[in-house]
Design a protein around this motif. Structure first.
Motif, PDB file in Angstrom:
ATOM      1  N   THR A  40      17.227 -12.089  11.726  1.00  0.00           N
ATOM      2  CA  THR A  40      18.231 -10.908  12.214  1.00  0.00           C
ATOM      3  C   THR A  40      19.498 -11.107  12.100  1.00  0.00           C
ATOM      4  N   VAL A  41      20.154 -10.509  11.328  1.00  0.00           N
ATOM      5  CA  VAL A  41      21.680 -10.880  11.060  1.00  0.00           C
ATOM      6  C   VAL A  41      22.355  -9.721  11.541  1.00  0.00           C
ATOM      7  N   VAL A  59      24.365 -12.892  19.964  1.00  0.00           N
ATOM      8  CA  VAL A  59      23.833 -14.046  19.645  1.00  0.00           C
ATOM      9  C   VAL A  59      23.780 -15.180  20.866  1.00  0.00           C
ATOM     10  N   SER A 265      24.247 -14.549  13.333  1.00  0.00           N
ATOM     11  CA  SER A 265      22.915 -14.726  13.382  1.00  0.00           C
ATOM     12  C   SER A 265      22.919 -16.140  14.402  1.00  0.00           C
ATOM     13  N   VAL A 271      22.511 -16.246   7.845  1.00  0.00           N
ATOM     14  CA  VAL A 271      23.934 -15.919   7.765  1.00  0.00           C
ATOM     15  C   VAL A 271      24.695 -16.050   6.875  1.00  0.00           C
ATOM     16  N   TYR A 316      15.933 -11.357   5.635  1.00  0.00           N
ATOM     17  CA  TYR A 316      16.708 -10.909   6.918  1.00  0.00           C
ATOM     18  C   TYR A 316      16.777  -9.306   6.876  1.00  0.00           C
TER      19      TYR A 316
END
Length: 321
Positions: A40-41, A59, A265, A271, A316
């Motif tokens: 996940t970004v 994050v 991220s 990222v 991602y």
């Protein structure tokens, strides 16, 4: 197919991002983003202190204890470093934060701790503690699986921290092609003399670049990632996208790419991959200079070698906030 076309395609397809979701500000459900083996970004177009604080919260759960905030505080009066007021607004949200740096190898006032302290004062980093981690010497961290480096000399004070927030001005770089979160932790945490020379020297040549430099830089980053484990979070700020690093100071080339936003991220590879992909997805006239800098220095080897060493996921999902 050219490297540009391949990476552009990765941005639009392999990375799992629809251009409309990013550009139009659509929101992808977090549950969908976490599905499968994709990282996940998070992304925001809000280039402001408020935007930085909001994306940090996505994050923040990775961090606990005493947190090292690794950022590039810049050469004297550098025009492209992260805005101090943004960082000042962010730090109260971070547990037990300390900005951390190391001295440098290239000619600069920041070669010495005394000169580095004066540069911090000139650049306005006087509202928070800044730890020059190699001020009292080095520590050695193993590089698991490294083929060029078996251990990296880092600033000794790095061992004083429980977690690390990697806060990066994403931009080009004269040797690395681009400077993202990987460069920030690798070159940035290596001690000013020994560690940085390990990364920059190949045999008798000190400033050796090219693919093998990228590999040494990745191996240096792996030492940091392995040390902190899951207690790391990464934020890349895509603004003032000069082809030059903040180490160029006032001599940095003007940015020719537009400001894009902020990515965050807990996955290092994701990222940096997403940041590069956003650059490659720009219209050709806007991306030309930065892409030329990346490709002429073999900068994409950073991403390939991180994948080979298992330092994150190249696939991602973007969650736009």
């Amino acid at each position: 197919m050219s490297a540009t076309d391949m990476t552009r395609r990765h941005f639009l397809k392999a990375g799992g991002l629809t251009l409309g979701a990013c550009v139009a500000g659509g929101i992808m459900p977090a549950a969908a983003a976490a599905a499968g083996d994709k990282a996940t970004v998070f992304f925001t177009r809000d280039l402001s202190a408020a935007g930085l604080c909001r994306i940090y919260e996505r994050v923040a759960s990775a961090l606990s204890g005493k947190v090292a905030v690794k950022l590039h505080t810049g050469e004297p009066n550098g025009p492209n470093i992260l805005p101090r007021d943004w960082v000042k607004a962010l730090l109260p949200h971070v547990p037990q934060p300390t900005i951390v740096e190391c001295n440098v190898l290239y000619p600069s006032p920041r070669q010495t701790t005394e000169g580095h302290r004066e540069t911090l004062r000139v650049n306005g980093w006087d509202f928070c503690p800044v730890d020059i981690m190699d001020a009292e010497g080095d520590a050695r961290l193993p590089v698991k699986g490294g083929k060029w480096i078996k251990e990296l000399a880092v600033g000794k004070h790095l061992l004083d921290y429980d977690s690390m927030l990697v806060l990066t001005h994403f931009k080009g770089h004269v040797m690395g092609g681009f400077g993202g979160s990987l460069k920030n932790i690798s070159i940035g945490c290596a001690s000013g003399k020994t560690g940085k020379e390990q990364l920059h020297r190949e045999g008798s040549q000190l400033w050796a670049g090219g693919p093998r430099f990228m590999e040494r830089m990745v191996e240096g980053g792996k030492a940091i990632v392995d040390h902190f484990g899951p207690r790391m979070a990464y934020i890349n700020v895509l603004r003032n996208l000069s082809v030059d690093c903040d180490c160029a100071g006032t001599g940095a080339a003007p940015a020719t790419a537009p400001d894009l936003g902020i990515l965050a991220s807990t996955d290092l590879l994701a990222v940096d991959q997403a940041s590069v992909d956003m650059v490659y997805a720009l219209p050709e006239a806007q991306r030309r200079d930065l892409v030329e800098r990346i490709e002429s220095r073999s900068g994409l080897r950073q991403l390939e070698y991180m994948r080979e060493l298992g330092m994150g996921r190249g696939s991602y999902e973007i969650v736009t906030i």
